[in-house]
Design a protein around this motif. Structure first.
Motif, PDB file in Angstrom:
ATOM      1  N   LYS A  92       0.811  -1.104  -0.055  1.00 53.34           N
ATOM      2  CA  LYS A  92      -0.090  -0.101  -0.107  1.00 53.34           C
ATOM      3  C   LYS A  92       0.836   1.337  -0.084  1.00 53.34           C
ATOM      4  CE  LYS A  92      -3.812  -1.958   2.409  1.00 53.34           C
ATOM      5  NZ  LYS A  92      -4.841  -2.079   3.684  1.00 53.34           N
ATOM      6  N   ASP A  93       2.084   1.092   0.200  1.00 59.54           N
ATOM      7  CA  ASP A  93       3.083   2.224   0.164  1.00 59.54           C
ATOM      8  C   ASP A  93       4.424   1.877  -0.161  1.00 59.54           C
ATOM      9  OD1 ASP A  93       4.156   4.669   0.583  1.00 59.54           O
ATOM     10  OD2 ASP A  93       4.228   4.589   2.880  1.00 59.54           O
ATOM     11  N   MET A  94       4.311   1.633  -1.686  1.00 62.52           N
ATOM     12  CA  MET A  94       5.576   1.483  -2.552  1.00 62.52           C
ATOM     13  C   MET A  94       6.157   2.819  -3.004  1.00 62.52           C
ATOM     14  SD  MET A  94       6.420  -2.004  -2.569  1.00 62.52           S
ATOM     15  CE  MET A  94       7.127  -2.241  -4.243  1.00 62.52           C
ATOM     16  N   SER A  95       6.188   3.545  -2.102  1.00 64.30           N
ATOM     17  CA  SER A  95       6.308   5.053  -2.447  1.00 64.30           C
ATOM     18  C   SER A  95       8.075   5.402  -2.242  1.00 64.30           C
ATOM     19  CB  SER A  95       5.746   6.156  -1.849  1.00 64.30           C
ATOM     20  OG  SER A  95       5.973   6.156  -0.370  1.00 64.30           O
ATOM     21  N   PHE A  96       8.822   4.414  -1.994  1.00 66.22           N
ATOM     22  CA  PHE A  96      10.296   4.755  -1.835  1.00 66.22           C
ATOM     23  C   PHE A  96      10.674   4.880  -3.235  1.00 66.22           C
ATOM     24  CE2 PHE A  96       9.453   0.125  -1.023  1.00 66.22           C
ATOM     25  CZ  PHE A  96       9.923  -0.438  -2.163  1.00 66.22           C
ATOM     26  N   GLU A  97      11.708   5.973  -3.475  1.00 64.61           N
ATOM     27  CA  GLU A  97      12.194   6.414  -4.660  1.00 64.61           C
ATOM     28  C   GLU A  97      13.585   5.687  -5.009  1.00 64.61           C
ATOM     29  OE1 GLU A  97      11.268  10.972  -4.907  1.00 64.61           O
ATOM     30  OE2 GLU A  97      11.136  10.163  -2.632  1.00 64.61           O
ATOM     31  N   LEU A  98      14.420   5.475  -3.998  1.00 66.84           N
ATOM     32  CA  LEU A  98      15.686   4.802  -4.008  1.00 66.84           C
ATOM     33  C   LEU A  98      15.814   3.673  -3.174  1.00 66.84           C
ATOM     34  CD1 LEU A  98      18.088   7.950  -4.273  1.00 66.84           C
ATOM     35  CD2 LEU A  98      17.291   6.405  -6.169  1.00 66.84           C
ATOM     36  N   ILE A  99      16.740   2.578  -3.649  1.00 73.23           N
ATOM     37  CA  ILE A  99      16.784   1.505  -3.069  1.00 73.23           C
ATOM     38  C   ILE A  99      18.434   1.540  -2.671  1.00 73.23           C
ATOM     39  CG2 ILE A  99      17.061  -0.912  -2.900  1.00 73.23           C
ATOM     40  CD1 ILE A  99      14.666  -1.384  -4.564  1.00 73.23           C
ATOM     41  N   THR A 100      18.673   1.422  -1.219  1.00 73.87           N
ATOM     42  CA  THR A 100      20.202   1.408  -0.914  1.00 73.87           C
ATOM     43  C   THR A 100      20.524   0.362  -0.001  1.00 73.87           C
ATOM     44  OG1 THR A 100      22.061   3.186  -0.310  1.00 73.87           O
ATOM     45  CG2 THR A 100      19.687   3.161   1.032  1.00 73.87           C
ATOM     46  N   CYS A 101      21.832   0.308   0.453  1.00 70.50           N
ATOM     47  CA  CYS A 101      22.044  -1.056   1.292  1.00 70.50           C
ATOM     48  C   CYS A 101      22.885  -0.460   2.428  1.00 70.50           C
ATOM     49  CB  CYS A 101      22.894  -1.932   0.560  1.00 70.50           C
ATOM     50  SG  CYS A 101      24.287  -1.535  -0.313  1.00 70.50           S
ATOM     51  N   VAL A 102      23.081  -1.520   3.266  1.00 72.34           N
ATOM     52  CA  VAL A 102      24.026  -1.190   4.529  1.00 72.34           C
ATOM     53  C   VAL A 102      25.532  -1.326   3.728  1.00 72.34           C
ATOM     54  CG1 VAL A 102      25.010  -2.077   6.699  1.00 72.34           C
ATOM     55  CG2 VAL A 102      22.390  -1.988   6.148  1.00 72.34           C
ATOM     56  N   PRO A 103      26.501  -0.386   3.789  1.00 69.29           N
ATOM     57  CA  PRO A 103      27.792  -0.381   3.499  1.00 69.29           C
ATOM     58  C   PRO A 103      28.561  -1.442   4.062  1.00 69.29           C
ATOM     59  CG  PRO A 103      27.622   1.518   4.578  1.00 69.29           C
ATOM     60  CD  PRO A 103      26.176   0.963   4.841  1.00 69.29           C
ATOM     61  N   TYR A 123      19.623  -6.815  -7.181  1.00 72.71           N
ATOM     62  CA  TYR A 123      18.813  -7.674  -7.562  1.00 72.71           C
ATOM     63  C   TYR A 123      17.181  -7.223  -7.281  1.00 72.71           C
ATOM     64  CZ  TYR A 123      22.214 -11.080  -9.310  1.00 72.71           C
ATOM     65  OH  TYR A 123      23.205 -11.838  -9.882  1.00 72.71           O
ATOM     66  N   ALA A 124      17.228  -6.730  -5.951  1.00 74.36           N
ATOM     67  CA  ALA A 124      15.857  -6.508  -5.340  1.00 74.36           C
ATOM     68  C   ALA A 124      15.451  -5.375  -6.392  1.00 74.36           C
ATOM     69  CB  ALA A 124      16.069  -6.125  -4.018  1.00 74.36           C
ATOM     70  N   ALA A 125      16.221  -4.397  -6.402  1.00 74.85           N
ATOM     71  CA  ALA A 125      15.921  -3.027  -7.255  1.00 74.85           C
ATOM     72  C   ALA A 125      15.308  -3.494  -8.642  1.00 74.85           C
ATOM     73  CB  ALA A 125      17.194  -2.163  -7.331  1.00 74.85           C
ATOM     74  N   LYS A 126      16.099  -4.319  -9.221  1.00 76.52           N
ATOM     75  CA  LYS A 126      15.429  -4.694 -10.860  1.00 76.52           C
ATOM     76  C   LYS A 126      14.102  -5.271 -10.555  1.00 76.52           C
ATOM     77  CE  LYS A 126      19.992  -5.564 -12.733  1.00 76.52           C
ATOM     78  NZ  LYS A 126      21.010  -6.463 -13.216  1.00 76.52           N
ATOM     79  N   GLY A 171      14.660  14.724   1.134  1.00 79.28           N
ATOM     80  CA  GLY A 171      13.337  14.715   0.769  1.00 79.28           C
ATOM     81  C   GLY A 171      12.853  13.441   0.166  1.00 79.28           C
ATOM     82  N   LYS A 172      13.738  12.595   0.330  1.00 80.90           N
ATOM     83  CA  LYS A 172      13.309  11.144  -0.526  1.00 80.90           C
ATOM     84  C   LYS A 172      12.958  10.074   0.452  1.00 80.90           C
ATOM     85  CE  LYS A 172      15.503  11.717  -4.802  1.00 80.90           C
ATOM     86  NZ  LYS A 172      16.425  12.968  -4.752  1.00 80.90           N
ATOM     87  N   LYS A 173      12.184   9.308  -0.011  1.00 77.89           N
ATOM     88  CA  LYS A 173      11.775   8.121   0.604  1.00 77.89           C
ATOM     89  C   LYS A 173      12.583   6.854   0.179  1.00 77.89           C
ATOM     90  CE  LYS A 173       7.076   9.497   1.112  1.00 77.89           C
ATOM     91  NZ  LYS A 173       5.706   9.201   0.777  1.00 77.89           N
ATOM     92  N   LEU A 174      13.300   6.185   0.979  1.00 75.86           N
ATOM     93  CA  LEU A 174      14.179   5.075   0.828  1.00 75.86           C
ATOM     94  C   LEU A 174      13.985   3.805   1.344  1.00 75.86           C
ATOM     95  CD1 LEU A 174      17.287   7.376   2.115  1.00 75.86           C
ATOM     96  CD2 LEU A 174      16.310   7.335  -0.356  1.00 75.86           C
ATOM     97  N   LEU A 175      14.428   2.773   0.682  1.00 77.17           N
ATOM     98  CA  LEU A 175      14.346   1.439   0.931  1.00 77.17           C
ATOM     99  C   LEU A 175      15.869   1.121   1.377  1.00 77.17           C
ATOM    100  CD1 LEU A 175      12.792  -1.408   1.642  1.00 77.17           C
ATOM    101  CD2 LEU A 175      13.319  -1.779  -0.917  1.00 77.17           C
TER     102      LEU A 175
END
Length: 234
Positions: A92-103, A123-126, A171-175
């Motif tokens: 219901k809220d797939m509004s994240f604009e970028l996917i990032t990871c723990v470095p 892979y998940a981003a694709k 201002g971004k919503k992130l995963l």
């Protein structure tokens, strides 16, 4: 070419090691055993972490083989299961604009050859049709998190993670993605840093959550560590 290679040297199922047909990431038998509902755990900073698996049994072996035995093929199946859980929980809220990871620090990345969380996140981003971008970095020489107590993790992380570009975050919503969540301290710290840099919201996900994770104990430890830091700063 890939079909020919798969014919003579077929990939193996990450969970049972049986040969797979072309374009399969796990065998149908193991896929049928995947949990029907994702695991959801709260984090000390208020977010939740979504994961398809508990870190045990064949899942633990598949992740360890991927991280330490160079079986990068496993990442596709693990990312696929995680992406399905993300859709299930955040549908219901797939509004994240970028996917990032723990470095991962550069020195550890040189030893391992790759950042396991980064590859899974890519892979998940694709699969989720979202762009991936590295937004955080990690200092070289940092102590290994899973070898520390919770309080040591908090103190270690405050000096470990840094933002690469605040402009890309504001201002971004992130995963935010990690491979395994043990106590939630790493995801919590990275999430806090991203929000401090201007992120509007941070969603969190992992491949697996360690069995026996206790949120009550974790939040108590988190608060105690933070209170101790404040006293030191006085």
């Amino acid at each position: 070419m890939n079909r020919i290679l798969a014919f003579f040297c077929p990939p193996k199922c990450p969970y049972c090691s049986k040969p797979l047909k072309y374009d399969m990431t796990e065998c149908l038998v193991c896929r049928a055993k995947f949990p029907k509902m994702p695991r959801i755990e709260p984090l000390p900073t208020g977010e939740i972490c979504v994961a398809p698996f508990t870190y045990s049994s064949v899942i633990r072996k598949a992740i360890l083989d991927y991280k330490f035995k160079g079986k990068k093929f496993n990442a596709e199946s693990l990312a696929g299961a995680m992406a399905a859980s993300i859709r299930n929980v955040y549908n219901k809220d797939m509004s994240f604009e970028l996917i990032t990871c723990v470095p991962m620090s550069n020195d550890r990345k040189k030893v391992r050859g790759f950042n396991q969380s980064e590859l899974i996140a890519q892979y998940a981003a694709k699969l989720l049709d979202k762009p991936f971008e590295k937004l955080l970095c990690r200092d070289d020489g940092a102590m290994i998190q899973h070898e520390l107590t919770y309080e040591q993790r908090i103190n270690n992380q405050d000096k470990t993670f840094h933002v690469l570009s605040a402009e890309r975050i504001k201002g971004k919503k992130l995963l935010l993605i990690d491979d395994v969540m043990t106590t939630g301290s790493t995801l919590s710290r990275c999430s806090s840093i991203l929000k401090d840099a201007g992120a509007e919201r941070v969603f969190c996900a992992a491949v697996a959550i360690v069995k026996g994770y206790s949120f009550t104990n974790t939040i108590t430890c988190y608060q105690a560590a933070k209170q101790k830091e404040k006293k030191k700063g006085c």
